[in-house]
Scaffold this motif. Structure first.
Motif, PDB file in Angstrom:
ATOM      1  N   UNK A 317       0.844  -1.187   0.000  1.00  0.00           N
ATOM      2  CA  UNK A 317       0.000   0.000   0.000  1.00  0.00           C
ATOM      3  C   UNK A 317       0.888   1.249   0.000  1.00  0.00           C
ATOM      4  N   UNK A 318       0.566   2.179  -0.880  1.00  0.00           N
ATOM      5  CA  UNK A 318       1.284   3.454  -0.931  1.00  0.00           C
ATOM      6  C   UNK A 318       0.271   4.578  -0.738  1.00  0.00           C
ATOM      7  N   UNK A 319       0.765   5.788  -0.692  1.00  0.00           N
ATOM      8  CA  UNK A 319      -0.137   6.924  -0.505  1.00  0.00           C
ATOM      9  C   UNK A 319      -1.045   7.141  -1.707  1.00  0.00           C
ATOM     10  N   UNK A 320      -0.682   6.545  -2.856  1.00  0.00           N
ATOM     11  CA  UNK A 320      -1.498   6.713  -4.066  1.00  0.00           C
ATOM     12  C   UNK A 320      -2.166   5.422  -4.520  1.00  0.00           C
ATOM     13  N   UNK A 321      -2.121   4.371  -3.698  1.00  0.00           N
ATOM     14  CA  UNK A 321      -2.736   3.096  -4.071  1.00  0.00           C
ATOM     15  C   UNK A 321      -1.758   1.956  -3.890  1.00  0.00           C
ATOM     16  N   UNK A 322      -1.990   0.845  -4.599  1.00  0.00           N
ATOM     17  CA  UNK A 322      -1.114  -0.321  -4.486  1.00  0.00           C
ATOM     18  C   UNK A 322       0.061  -0.191  -5.460  1.00  0.00           C
ATOM     19  N   UNK A 323       1.232  -0.602  -4.991  1.00  0.00           N
ATOM     20  CA  UNK A 323       2.428  -0.530  -5.823  1.00  0.00           C
ATOM     21  C   UNK A 323       2.385  -1.586  -6.922  1.00  0.00           C
ATOM     22  N   UNK A 324       3.227  -1.391  -7.962  1.00  0.00           N
ATOM     23  CA  UNK A 324       3.323  -2.410  -9.008  1.00  0.00           C
ATOM     24  C   UNK A 324       3.910  -3.677  -8.377  1.00  0.00           C
ATOM     25  N   UNK A 325       3.288  -4.830  -8.629  1.00  0.00           N
ATOM     26  CA  UNK A 325       3.731  -6.066  -7.958  1.00  0.00           C
ATOM     27  C   UNK A 325       5.177  -6.423  -8.303  1.00  0.00           C
TER      28      UNK A 325
END
Length: 693
Positions: A317-325
């Protein structure tokens, strides 16, 4: 869709059918025992034999000093009126024997009963929490038949009373007090042979199908908010039970997407949300597990240019959504089967796989892989013959205690359907020795395919996938798990990571170690926006928990769960002290022998963390020792100086330059709290550090 003969013929001839009156309401169920689809107990022991044959449920009791109940869980709700009736014939029996029906039962300690003796005498009785009571005992009732004939027995709950009838004739009535249980069935008392020809349940609650009466009330479809006419599968629940991730495949499609829904305090679900790209793409997408902190997902597949390939990935989880896997690497990972299943432990240290490999015993077997120091995972090793059988073992779920394993299997003879859920517990650290797998029974399993069983951290609520009575293909169900089948108790610690001065939330790693040895036991991350975190602490240890972030020193907290009896949730914020001149922070987990300056071994974890910070920066610190007001001023001043010096010596021994370390004793001169209680005095006995020029 995510991949993955006691009755002799002459005996039957003696039964004559008397005239009878039977109450059958519009909303009713009738069991005629043409087969055992409702899973009545079938037994063959020295004391008793049961069978379903010749159009009846047959019970032969050979013991003249014992009694047995044979019951099934139902959806009956005793807040409503209902009646239960059965046609029971006694072939033969001893003078003290009887047979009949029981309702609202739980084992032998709680029930209401109505039974008839071979001589045609009637008893109505019961028990509440082991306290037996008699309503009437072996009374003569007109129209009741002796052995060799069928009698129709009925217990009717209405208007706060329970009334017994035999062949339509009233026996007795007594006040009905709810037992909180819905089991119904039969009782045999002493040496007796009986045949139950049918069982009827009448329930005024509408829209109950016949099957629902004998589906456990603990298996509940989560409803159309989650389930559709397509396929819902692969449920994954967060440790705190607040969010459900699942795969949804539209009717007619081959591939599905990863969705989530929040679980409200009352158990209802928010409107499901499809996770956006890149997590979802044109392939089949689902979550293998969610980390204990709720801030990381392990995904099936390695992501490349909008496609997924065999393997695993992790997204944070990041401040802008989920990171690239990003890929997770498993040594020599392969499967000879196209259908596979996986689960990653809550601490991401252990991966359990349901795959077919060259050394597989049957079809899919269960394997385990462990996280290595470099972040990759070891080559999968079979969990052994204690678990793996000749057919499929699949959809594993390792509970947060890392000991209790749930899985589905087609290999065991006690299966209710085409695949059942089992539980087993690890007996040692070889991962080859397990308790005998136990079928979770009709509380969980049905006559259909049941799999993908997962629980929340406390184990009270579980989610699973079943094809029975689904809205579409497979649906997700919620299960109320019995206490004996739950994982071991644990402590779920949750809170917010904050700056000790500004109290602003911080993104950080959260590490927990064994207090006695300093061994790192696991880690989590806090939400980058809110600073929220949570970790799972398993029973049997004392732990030190601390947040870690560059340019900050953690203010640690300790937790003793050595004797934890039940799962608990504890709120505890974690502070990070900014590394700048003037910042003062307390060493909460530095301990000394009573009245001495010798450090205890359990101080190691916190002092090693201080070594790590000082080694990574050029800051200097003043170590301050403090005491309470017990004893003389001079003794307290000396003790506080000696303790501060002991901490300084430890840091020097572990590589911190002596020039950057000062040690000063303050005795009792700077109490953090008034020395008015034992608790306050304990708080005042402390070591603090201050960043200095």
């Amino acid at each position: 869709m995510c991949c993955l003969n006691m009755w002799k013929s002459v005996g039957l001839g003696v039964f004559l059918l008397p005239m009878l009156v039977t109450l059958v309401l519009a909303d009713s169920y009738e069991e005629e025992f043409v087969d055992n689809r409702h899973r009545w107990a079938i037994e063959d022991y020295d004391e008793v034999t049961t069978s379903i044959e010749n159009g009846g449920y047959n019970i032969r009791m050979r013991d003249d000093e014992n009694y047995f109940h044979y019951t099934r869980e139902t959806l009956l709700d005793d807040e409503f009126d209902y009646s239960v009736s059965a046609r029971i014939g006694i072939l033969s029996g001893s003078a003290s024997a009887s047979a009949g029906i029981v309702v609202a039962a739980s084992g032998y300690s709680t029930y209401y009963g109505l039974h008839v003796s071979p001589a045609g005498r009637v008893t109505m009785d019961g028990s509440k929490d082991g306290e037996y009571f008699s309503v009437v005992s072996r009374v003569e009732i007109a129209g009741v038949h002796e052995a060799g004939y069928f009698n129709d027995l009925r217990l009717e709950v209405a208007n706060g009373n329970i009334t017994g009838y035999v062949n339509g004739n009233r026996v007795a009535s007594t006040t009905y007090t709810s037992t909180g249980h819905s089991n119904i069935g039969f009782e045999v008392y002493h040496k007796v042979d009986i045949k139950v020809e049918w069982l009827r349940i009448s329930d005024p609650v509408a829209n109950r199908t016949a099957q629902e009466f004998f589906d456990s009330k603990f298996r509940k479809n989560v409803g159309r908010v989650i389930n559709t006419e397509g396929t819902e599968s692969c449920p994954v629940i967060t440790s705190d039970g607040s969010r459900l991730y699942f795969n949804r495949t539209a009717k007619g499609d081959e591939n599905g997407d990863l969705w989530y829904a929040d679980i409200e305090p009352d158990g209802t679900f928010s409107t499901p949300v499809r996770i956006p790209a890149p997590i979802n793409n044109a392939d089949d997408n689902w979550a293998v597990s969610v980390a204990q902190d709720n801030n990381s997902l392990v995904l099936a597949g390695e992501y490349r240019d909008g496609e997924t390939f065999s393997g695993f990935s992790v997204t944070n989880r990041t401040s802008s959504g989920w990171s690239y896997p990003s890929d997770l690497t498993i040594e020599n990972h392969y499967s000879n089967a196209t259908q596979t299943s996986y689960f990653m432990s809550a601490d991401r240290e252990i991966l359990v796989l349901g795959v077919e490999r060259n050394d597989t015993r049957g079809k899919d077997d269960l394997y385990v892989s462990f996280k290595l120091p470099d972040g990759t995972y070891s080559e999968p090793v079979s969990l052994g013959d204690d678990i793996n059988g000749p057919e499929d073992e699949m959809t594993p779920f390792l509970a947060p205690d890392n000991t209790t394993l749930y899985f589905s299997s087609k290999s065991y003879e006690d299966s209710y359907g085409s695949a059942d859920v089992y539980v087993t517990r690890r007996l040692d650290n070889t991962w080859k020795s397990w308790s005998e797998p136990e079928n979770l029974g009709p509380r969980v399993n049905s006559a259909a395919w049941d799999a993908y069983f997962v629980t929340s951290a406390d184990g009270k609520n579980a989610y699973m996938v079943s094809f029975e009575n689904s809205f579409g293909e497979s649906d997700i169900l919620r299960v109320d798990l019995s206490e004996k089948d739950r994982p071991s108790p644990l402590l779920l610690v949750r809170g917010t990571v904050v700056d000790s001065e500004t109290k602003e939330p911080l993104a950080a790693s959260v590490v927990y170690t064994d207090k006695a040895t300093g061994q790192r036991m696991g880690a989590a991350i806090s939400d980058p926006t809110t600073g929220e975190y949570q970790v799972i602490l398993n029973r049997g240890r004392e732990y030190v928990v601390a947040a870690q972030r560059n340019d900050y020193f953690p203010v640690t907290e300790s937790f003793d769960v050595r004797e934890l009896g039940v799962t608990k949730v504890l709120q505890q914020d974690l502070e990070l002290a900014p590394v700048k001149v003037g910042t003062l922070f307390r060493l909460n987990n530095v301990y000394f022998e009573t009245g001495k300056s010798q450090l205890k071994p359990e101080s190691k974890a916190e002092l090693d963390e201080l070594v790590r910070l000082l080694s990574a920066s050029a800051v200097s610190i003043r170590i301050g020792g403090h005491t309470d007001d017990v004893g003389s001023d001079a003794d307290n001043l000396k003790l506080s100086q000696d303790r501060a010096s002991s901490v300084r010596d430890y840091l020097i021994e572990h590589g911190v330059p002596a020039a950057r370390l000062q040690a000063q004793g303050f005795g009792e001169s700077r109490p953090a709290r008034p020395n008015t209680t034992d608790e306050n005095r304990a708080f005042n006995r402390r070591v603090e550090c201050e960043f200095i020029e």
